[in-house]
Motif scaffolding. Structure first.
Motif, mmCIF file in Angstrom:
data_model
loop_
_atom_site.group_PDB
_atom_site.id
_atom_site.type_symbol
_atom_site.label_atom_id
_atom_site.label_comp_id
_atom_site.label_asym_id
_atom_site.label_seq_id
_atom_site.Cartn_x
_atom_site.Cartn_y
_atom_site.Cartn_z
ATOM 1 N N GLU A 45 0.829 -1.208 0.000
ATOM 2 C CA GLU A 45 0.000 0.000 0.000
ATOM 3 C C GLU A 45 0.862 1.256 0.000
ATOM 4 N N HIS A 97 -9.215 4.923 1.565
ATOM 5 C CA HIS A 97 -8.399 3.749 1.896
ATOM 6 C C HIS A 97 -7.008 4.009 1.334
ATOM 7 N N LEU A 143 -11.607 -2.647 -2.944
ATOM 8 C CA LEU A 143 -11.818 -1.373 -2.248
ATOM 9 C C LEU A 143 -13.298 -1.104 -2.006
#
Length: 500
Positions: A45, A97, A143
């Motif tokens: 990420e 996110h 997501l």
């Protein structure tokens, strides 16, 4: 009088801004690294807000070092890490996110289910791509499934989703205050959601992944009037007129405009692209079909691509995880202490193998270790792994197209390693050529932006700007080359089947 183009190069490990003049010379650069987050095995990420701030800082650094202001800049081009997905609230500009990075494999269960239902290559003729967790579609689906009311909010346009180019464009053009939500054909072609021939979002693929059209960006050509930089930026009012995914940008920067021309970019991963002309060509040997570029003036080119996940990041692993070097640049000196790898083969399948193998069950392996083996042999084997993976892809391209490889144009951060370039020439048996301007990814974005505003007049002019910087001729005889290549494949075979 405008004198330069600014290219924003947002990569996997850092954000950079480069200023180019009319001769395609780099005047100044700014670069800021961002953190890598690994919350679980196989997960990768990035923080989208950190990336956005780093882009702003890198632009400021480049302009300051060039002693330029916005009045000196004709246009801005953007190039970016592909397949990485960002989702954000357009009313606030806040990501919902962390960004899911292209290397991330968390969506493999979804891909496995779809593959079982439809077959891995069921949608290749429409998208150019196999069903794989590498591409953006399954990341978008994840997501929307893991954000509060993600699907419903996306259907109402209350969540926007895009690749990194879209995130940057939206912020550069005003963000919550009128930001433009768009992408270009090259980035869209990496999502598994675009129809390769009409270059629009595919109803079939949107239905397959249940992705609402309302959350996705408009698809435009790579050289287009995307919008102007907002009043809150140092580049305010400068037009943004070029967007290309990083590997297509490198191909454009290498002036590989004709069918049969190719390049290999050595970055976090390696990416080999072969221009196949105005019609898509589909592979029988593990390559993918993608859009190389489409210009506002009508020029369109497709490409075959071989994506290799771990090359530059393999050197980072030697530095950060094994600790056998303290800087990436040291790998060349360490590897040069030995004449060969001493029989060691390193297969960097840290999260599987991409082209041409496409084996998500592969895992990294170091084979052939004896008491004779030392750090230098492992470093040398790492460089050889980069070269052999590239040969695997190039051999597949030759098999698909019948195009005979006579030399290889190279670019990217790793090409400063002269030893690696020699190892690559030896692995291929053809010369390896590095251009004078090795920053071809940023240069490609600059070219696309400059063409749109008349900074450069034609692709013929761009071709004339390409200059050879260095050349490596193969030094190994064919028998030794093929023997070593066979040993590499023994290592690849032993890396398969480790993951469930």
């Amino acid at each position: 009088m405008v004198t330069c183009i600014v290219a924003i190069d947002q990569g996997t490990t850092s954000s950079r801004a480069l200023v180019f003049d009319e001769s395609a010379t780099v005047i100044a650069t700014g670069q800021v690294e961002h953190r890598q987050h690994f919350p679980q095995p196989g997960w990768v990420e990035h923080d989208p807000l950190e990336i956005w701030e780093n882009v702003r800082e890198s632009v400021a650094l480049a302009l300051a070092r060039a002693s330029l202001t916005r009045h000196d800049i004709a246009a801005v081009g953007i190039t970016n890490q592909r397949e990485t997905v960002v989702a954000w609230d357009p009313s606030t500009g806040t990501p919902v996110h962390p960004a899911i990075v292209w290397q991330d494999t968390r969506t493999q269960p979804l891909i496995d289910r779809l593959t079982q239902e439809h077959g891995r290559h069921a949608f290749v003729q429409e998208t150019g791509l196999p069903l794989d967790a590498y591409f953006s579609a399954s990341k978008i689906r994840w997501l929307l499934d893991h954000v509060d009311e993600g699907q419903a909010r996306a259907e109402r346009g209350e969540i926007l989703v895009g690749t990194i180019d879209s995130w940057l464009l939206w912020n550069l053009t005003g963000g919550p205050d009128g930001g433009v939500h768009a992408t270009d054909v090259t980035n869209a072609s990496r999502t598994l959601l675009m129809d390769l021939r009409n270059r629009q979002w595919s109803d079939t693929m949107l239905a397959l992944f249940d992705v609402p059209l309302a959350c996705l960006p408009d698809i435009r050509t790579s050289s287009d009037a995307f919008g102007r930089v907002s009043q809150t930026s140092l580049l305010r009012e400068v037009p943004i007129t070029g967007i290309l995914g990083d590997q297509q940008a490198a191909t454009f920067g290498q002036a590989a405009f004709a069918a049969g021309e190719s390049k290999n970019t050595y970055g976090t991963g390696n990416f080999v692209l072969l221009n196949t002309g105005s019609q898509p060509v589909f592979s029988d040997n593990g390559l993918i079909t993608t859009v190389a570029y489409e210009l506002e003036s009508g020029e369109l080119a497709y490409a075959l691509e071989g994506s290799i996940a771990v090359t530059g990041s393999l050197v980072q692993w030697l530095r950060d995880s094994l600790g056998i070097i303290s800087t990436a640049a040291e790998v060349e000196e360490l590897a040069s202490r030995v004449p060969d790898s001493g029989g060691v083969v390193l297969v960097p399948a840290f999260s599987g193998l991409l082209a041409p193998h496409w084996r998500s069950d592969a895992r990294g392996a170091i084979l052939g270790i004896t008491r004779f083996t030392n750090h230098a042999h492992i470093a040398r084997a790492a460089l050889e792994a980069v070269a052999w993976q590239s040969r695997d892809v190039l051999d597949a391209m030759v098999a698909d197209t019948g195009t005979v490889l006579t030399e290889l144009k190279v670019d990217g951060g790793m090409v400063v390693d002269d030893l690696l370039m020699q190892i690559q020439a030896d692995a291929l048996g053809v010369p390896v050529v590095r251009p004078e301007v090795a920053e071809t990814t940023a240069l490609g974005a600059a070219y696309a932006a400059g063409l749109a505003v008349g900074f450069w007049e034609s692709m013929d002019q761009l071709r004339s700007l390409w200059r050879e910087g260095a050349r490596w001729e193969p030094r190994v005889d064919s028998e030794a080359r093929e023997r070593a290549f066979a040993q590499w494949h023994k290592g690849v075979d032993r890396s398969l089947g480790w993951a469930d």
